[in-house]
Design a protein around this motif. Sequence first.
Motif, PDB file in Angstrom:
ATOM      1  N   GLY A   1       0.839  -1.200   0.000  1.00 58.07           N
ATOM      2  CA  GLY A   1       0.000   0.000   0.000  1.00 58.07           C
ATOM      3  C   GLY A   1       0.867   1.240   0.000  1.00 58.07           C
ATOM      4  O   GLY A   1       2.000   1.216  -0.491  1.00 58.07           O
ATOM      5  N   HIS A   2       0.344   2.313   0.573  1.00 55.30           N
ATOM      6  CA  HIS A   2       1.086   3.590   0.542  1.00 55.30           C
ATOM      7  C   HIS A   2       1.855   3.846   1.830  1.00 55.30           C
ATOM      8  O   HIS A   2       2.528   4.860   1.966  1.00 55.30           O
TER       9      HIS A   2
ATOM     10  N   GLN B   1       1.666   8.899   1.579  1.00 55.31           N
ATOM     11  CA  GLN B   1       1.223   9.105   0.198  1.00 55.31           C
ATOM     12  C   GLN B   1       2.100  10.095  -0.574  1.00 55.31           C
ATOM     13  O   GLN B   1       2.352   9.875  -1.753  1.00 55.31           O
TER      14      GLN B   1
ATOM     15  N   THR C   1       1.081   4.443  -6.602  1.00 49.17           N
ATOM     16  CA  THR C   1       0.043   4.489  -5.564  1.00 49.17           C
ATOM     17  C   THR C   1       0.405   3.551  -4.422  1.00 49.17           C
ATOM     18  O   THR C   1      -0.112   3.679  -3.323  1.00 49.17           O
TER      19      THR C   1
END
Lengths: 424, 149
Positions: A378-379, A383, A392
């Motif tokens: 994931g991030h 982000q 992403t």
Amino acid sequence: MTTTATTPDPSTGSTKAGSFDPIRARRDFPILTRTIGGKPLVYLDNAATAQKPQVVIDTIRRYYESQNANIHRGVHRLSVDATRAYEQARAKVAGFISAARPEEIIFVRSATEAINLVAQSYARPRLGAGDEVLITTLEHHSNIVPWQIVCQQTGARLRVVPINDAGELEMEAYGKLLGPRTKIVAVAHISNSLGTINPVKEIIAIAQRQGVPVLVDGAQAAPHLPIDVQALGCEFYAISGHKMFGPSGIGALYGRFDVLDAMEPYQGGGEMILSVTFDKTIYNHVPHKFEAGTPNIAGAIGLGATIDYLDTLGLDKIAAYEQGLLDYTTKTLASIDGVRLIGTARHKAAVVSFLVGDIHPHDVGTILDQEGIAVRTGHHCAQPVMQRFGLTATVRASLALYNTESEIDVLGAGLRTVLEVFGS
Amino acid sequence: MTELTDLYQELILDHNRSPRNCRRPVVPSRQAEGYNPLCGDRVTVYVSLDGEVLKDVSFEGSGCAISTAAASIMTQGLKGKSVGEARALFEKFRRLVTGDPTGDGEPELGKLHAFGGVSRFPARVKCATLVWHTLMAALNDRGEVVSTE
């Protein structure tokens, strides 16, 4: 380490001078014996949270079984004992990061809360419209959003130090961004998403020349590096219990005494007062001024036990071992066609972010999970870092003292399975 | 490997490699955007309605194999269906991927049966349903971004 001895303990992973035995250390962590779907757990998500040694689990259980009482309240024996254990834990944290005195340690529930405390109690009254808060692209959301909030409250402006393609801070840009309106600098010691070890000593020295205070987010550093806040010279340093093999729900904020003493309280309630009338309340002294309400007593005592454990192993030895493991991991990943590393800083902790061909990190994570391997996909609550690289998400393997080269081999085999499933 | 091959069936891998109806139509009558903050996946669903009938459904976005294949197979299966039928199909699909025992053996699901393996991967259910939630938002013509959280 100023208050605790570092004598090697034959029951733990530390053996002779300069050596570290991860196999022995593994025996201290009961969860590492479990299996996932019939396969041995390979836990590579330590930057999210680290596993707990038996001694920490036992300390918390013993506290609730035989020592539980509220602190700084009663004259009864249990309360006196609990208070002593809680304050001893504070002294252990102070020693762990080489603070000058225990009062410079404020117990909070997380590194996130530590940063929010500084943003609201230190920065907010000192910021005005047009002032600036300086952070970096590498920050975790917890070292971004509290500053955005205080900027909105005060009209101050958030400035951001950029990073290069390797994931290192651009120090020249930092020097330029640090201006006459900069009121505080907040920077991670180690990036949670890329593993970059930032030159915090240099960052602090540059800020100091302009009289700008610095907060260091040390959540990722505490389990991996010896920390000396006096040698660093920072005003604030935040650590998180659960990321350094301690309980969740406990963290600590170091603040230099004179700075803390000049600050307003963070929250109101019990414990943080000396006297209360409806006309006027007199606040307690540092650090109790910042610890409203009954704190996480068991968590603080558990964190103290964690520090004793780490002192026994020796963080310098842990750091040296992890550097070797990082090299091995980097080489293993580089040997797999299609794996691309994100974050190639010269100074790195044992965190490896990567992509596997054009396969989405979530698909990689699901397939690795089938092999018993826990990675984060994931991030990574960072982000802006992902945006900097036009991504992403990534896969992240974050290592700790109990990980081994054979586990990295399992990771390598797992990644080959990923490529096989996707026919790449 | 059995659970894995159950999840990553050939049909899903094929639609991930070459997604169908992955385009922005010239004049969509409805559209909505979906976002999964957990993984950063984004999808935009476009619907052209002829009265109550879905004349064309397409999508754009980037995501994992499960979410890309879910979008591709969904858009294929909905053309010519009514809004009511689309809603009913989503309900059946939702039951399938969440492992609701009443969700299996629904002949209307057709190719969507390929997602039966998702139910054993609870962390991936949202990957399969994001595009459907987004479709529902487009049909309801709500302007906001649909989030899985």
